[in-house]
Design a protein around this motif. Structure first.
Motif, short mmCIF file in Angstrom:
data_model
loop_
_atom_site.label_atom_id
_atom_site.label_comp_id
_atom_site.label_asym_id
_atom_site.label_seq_id
_atom_site.Cartn_x
_atom_site.Cartn_y
_atom_site.Cartn_z
N SER A 419 -174.06 -96.05 0.33
CA SER A 419 -175.34 -96.38 0.95
C SER A 419 -175.42 -95.85 2.38
O SER A 419 -174.42 -95.44 2.97
CB SER A 419 -175.55 -97.89 0.95
OG SER A 419 -174.57 -98.52 1.76
N ASP A 421 -175.35 -96.58 5.97
CA ASP A 421 -174.74 -97.74 6.63
C ASP A 421 -174.82 -97.64 8.14
O ASP A 421 -175.47 -96.76 8.70
CB ASP A 421 -173.29 -97.92 6.16
CG ASP A 421 -172.42 -96.69 6.46
OD1 ASP A 421 -172.79 -95.88 7.34
OD2 ASP A 421 -171.38 -96.53 5.79
N ALA A 422 -174.13 -98.56 8.81
CA ALA A 422 -174.18 -98.63 10.27
C ALA A 422 -173.63 -97.36 10.92
O ALA A 422 -174.09 -96.96 11.99
CB ALA A 422 -173.40 -99.87 10.74
N HIS A 423 -172.63 -96.74 10.32
CA HIS A 423 -172.09 -95.49 10.88
C HIS A 423 -173.15 -94.38 10.83
O HIS A 423 -173.29 -93.60 11.79
CB HIS A 423 -170.85 -95.06 10.09
CG HIS A 423 -169.69 -96.00 10.22
ND1 HIS A 423 -168.96 -96.12 11.38
CD2 HIS A 423 -169.14 -96.88 9.35
CE1 HIS A 423 -168.01 -97.02 11.23
NE2 HIS A 423 -168.10 -97.50 9.98
N LEU A 425 -176.37 -94.87 10.86
CA LEU A 425 -177.40 -95.23 11.84
C LEU A 425 -176.95 -94.87 13.25
O LEU A 425 -177.75 -94.36 14.06
CB LEU A 425 -177.71 -96.72 11.75
CG LEU A 425 -178.80 -97.23 12.69
CD1 LEU A 425 -180.11 -96.51 12.44
CD2 LEU A 425 -178.97 -98.75 12.53
N VAL A 450 -179.75 -98.87 1.46
CA VAL A 450 -179.44 -99.01 2.88
C VAL A 450 -178.73 -100.34 3.10
O VAL A 450 -179.17 -101.38 2.59
CB VAL A 450 -180.74 -98.95 3.72
CG1 VAL A 450 -180.45 -99.28 5.19
CG2 VAL A 450 -181.38 -97.57 3.60
N SER A 451 -177.63 -100.33 3.85
CA SER A 451 -176.83 -101.54 4.06
C SER A 451 -176.73 -101.92 5.53
O SER A 451 -175.75 -102.51 5.96
CB SER A 451 -175.43 -101.36 3.47
OG SER A 451 -174.79 -100.24 4.07
N CYS A 452 -177.75 -101.56 6.32
CA CYS A 452 -177.75 -101.90 7.74
C CYS A 452 -179.17 -102.20 8.18
O CYS A 452 -180.14 -101.83 7.51
CB CYS A 452 -177.15 -100.76 8.57
SG CYS A 452 -178.10 -99.22 8.47
N ALA A 453 -179.29 -102.86 9.32
CA ALA A 453 -180.59 -103.14 9.92
C ALA A 453 -180.82 -102.18 11.08
O ALA A 453 -179.89 -101.54 11.57
CB ALA A 453 -180.65 -104.59 10.40
#
Length: 471
Positions: A419, A421-423, A425, A450-453
């Protein structure tokens, strides 16, 4: 009869033109200049329209022969047409195109609509002396006075555009209509595929109906490729070669440049090196020809600052796939070792697809927006630097290539099980900072979610496919 899939907007356009023929007075004739790449399904679209319309019709396809041979073919097409007075045209046997058009106007019905189709018009423009002027005079003096819909169809995009260009005889006498490939939504419906696989199929087939017709309903990518590579005359294998042979029969250098771009080279210098170290003037002529024919797209990065870092890509994803994976190994496939080719494709598939899907995703977003916090964008492209230290997959802006305002920036992550992810983003934030100090909205397109906000927009295959269902 085979179920006809897609082309709803195009069929509406054609029926609308025929309705205007029915209701107009004075000069009721209407003309449409229909263009689209070879094997895109233009003729099938016209055939479906004629079937639905049910009016008297003549369908003539030029074959690239001499002016005399083409005229003979026109008379042959007239003999099997549904025009009520076609015998008059056959009995008169006109020996030039001026006379043929005059007689055609005479045999067209006066009090009911009809359709006259001339397919592969560029052949006539090339082989018949002063064809454009002859056509213009026939239209102005005779054909437009009849309740007829004239469809002028062609695969040479640049020549079809020239037919309607300023200072050419037929300028502004026809309405231009572009027929593109089947959309990802059309492909999904035709092949009964889930959204993610539908995008894969759109990339592999290029939305070409002939190739889609060989994809078994519900089959995945590897089932389709296994069947296609086991058949040396499958549409996937032969369509690209036939199209290129028709478009570039004598331009060997254009083919070499096309191979270099198809192998993955994107910059002018690298394409020149991959094409055998050809001179820059020779390469410029070849790339100009390929871009003019719409086979290659030449793109500049979108940003608020001018850039000369032009990149090239194969416009049709199916041709791109063929050049990357199939053409170099055709002897292997022809000796029935498609299994070796398939193994090679599996190794390179994820990397190839990740870049090939980007233009399709950008087009999906252009169709989908506005949505939530993201505005509609007149231009959706990408951004890169010469060294590729900054590369942004999605750039929405008010214009291109030099924008006054950036509307959103985004990243594409098109992997099976990974997905956004934060990396990812964090990397997008870093690249945004290199391009602008403004808090431009951020968007992600991800095959696996997507696994981040922290994004203002996130789109997966289902949402992106929905953009193509709106038509």
């Amino acid at each position: 009869m085979t179920h006809f899939v897609g082309r709803k907007a195009e069929l509406r356009t054609l029926h609308g033109a025929l309705d205007r023929v029915r209701t107009s007075s004075g000069h009721p004739g209407q003309c449409i200049l229909m263009r689209g790449r070879r094997r895109i399904g233009k003729s099938s679209l016209v055939e479906e329209f004629l079937h639905q319309a049910g009016v008297p019709q003549l369908f003539f396809t030029a074959g690239g022969g001499s002016a005399e041979a083409e005229l003979a073919e026109l008379l042959d097409a007239a003999s099997v047409s549904t025009l009520p007075d076609r015998e008059l045209l056959l009995e008169a046997a006109p020996n030039n195109w001026n006379a043929a058009f005059r007689l055609l106007a005479q045999v067209l019905p006066d009090d009911s609509p009809s359709v006259l189709v001339i397919d592969e018009v560029p052949y006539l423009m090339d082989r018949v002396d002063a064809f454009e002027g002859t056509l213009q005079r026939a239209w102005d003096r005779h054909l437009s006075r009849k309740p007829v819909l004239l469809l002028l169809v062609g695969s040479d995009l640049s020549m079809m555009e020239a037919l309607n260009s300023y200072e050419r005889p037929f300028h502004q006498r026809g309405t231009e209509m572009v027929v593109g490939p089947l959309t990802p939504a059309d492909v999904a419906e035709m092949l009964d595929l889930d959204p993610a696989t539908a995008f894969d199929a759109a990339l592999l087939t290029g939305g070409l109906p002939l190739i889609c017709a060989e994809w078994r309903k519900g089959a995945d990518v590897w089932e389709f490729l296994d069947a296609s590579l086991s058949n040396p005359i499958s549409a996937l294998l032969v369509s690209a070669e036939r199209s290129l042979a028709a478009e570039f029969p004598t331009q060997a250098m254009a083919r070499e440049v096309l191979r270099a771009i198809g192998s993955g080279e994107r910059t002018f210098t690298n394409v020149a090196r991959a094409a055998g170290g050809i001179a820059h003037t020779t390469l410029s002529r070849a790339t100009d020809l390929l871009v003019d024919k719409r086979v290659v797209a030449a793109e500049l990065p979108i940003s608020t600052r001018p850039s000369k870092e032009r990149r090239y890509r194969i416009a049709d994803p199916c041709l791109r796939f063929w050049l990357a994976f199939l053409e170099p190994h055709m002897p292997e496939i022809e000796r029935m070792r498609g299994d070796l080719t398939l193994s090679r494709i599996k190794q390179g598939w994820t990397s190839w697809r990740g870049r090939a899907v980007e233009p399709l995703i950008r087009e999906s977003l252009a169709r989908l927006l506005p949505d939530g916090e993201l505005p509609a964008a007149p231009a959706v492209g990408g951004y890169w630097t010469r060294s590729n230290d900054v590369e942004i997959d999605i750039v929405g802006a008010d214009r291109e290539p030099v924008a006054k305002k950036l509307l959103f920036l985004g990243s594409v992550k098109w992997l099976e099980n990974s997905s956004f992810d934060a990396h990812d983003l964090a990397a997008l934030h870093k690249h945004r900072a290199a391009v602008t100090d403004d808090p431009v909205p951020l968007v992600a397109a991800s095959r696996a979610g997507v696994s981040c906000a922290g994004l203002q927009g996130a789109y997966g295959p289902e949402e992106l496919l929905g953009a193509w269902r709106r038509a």
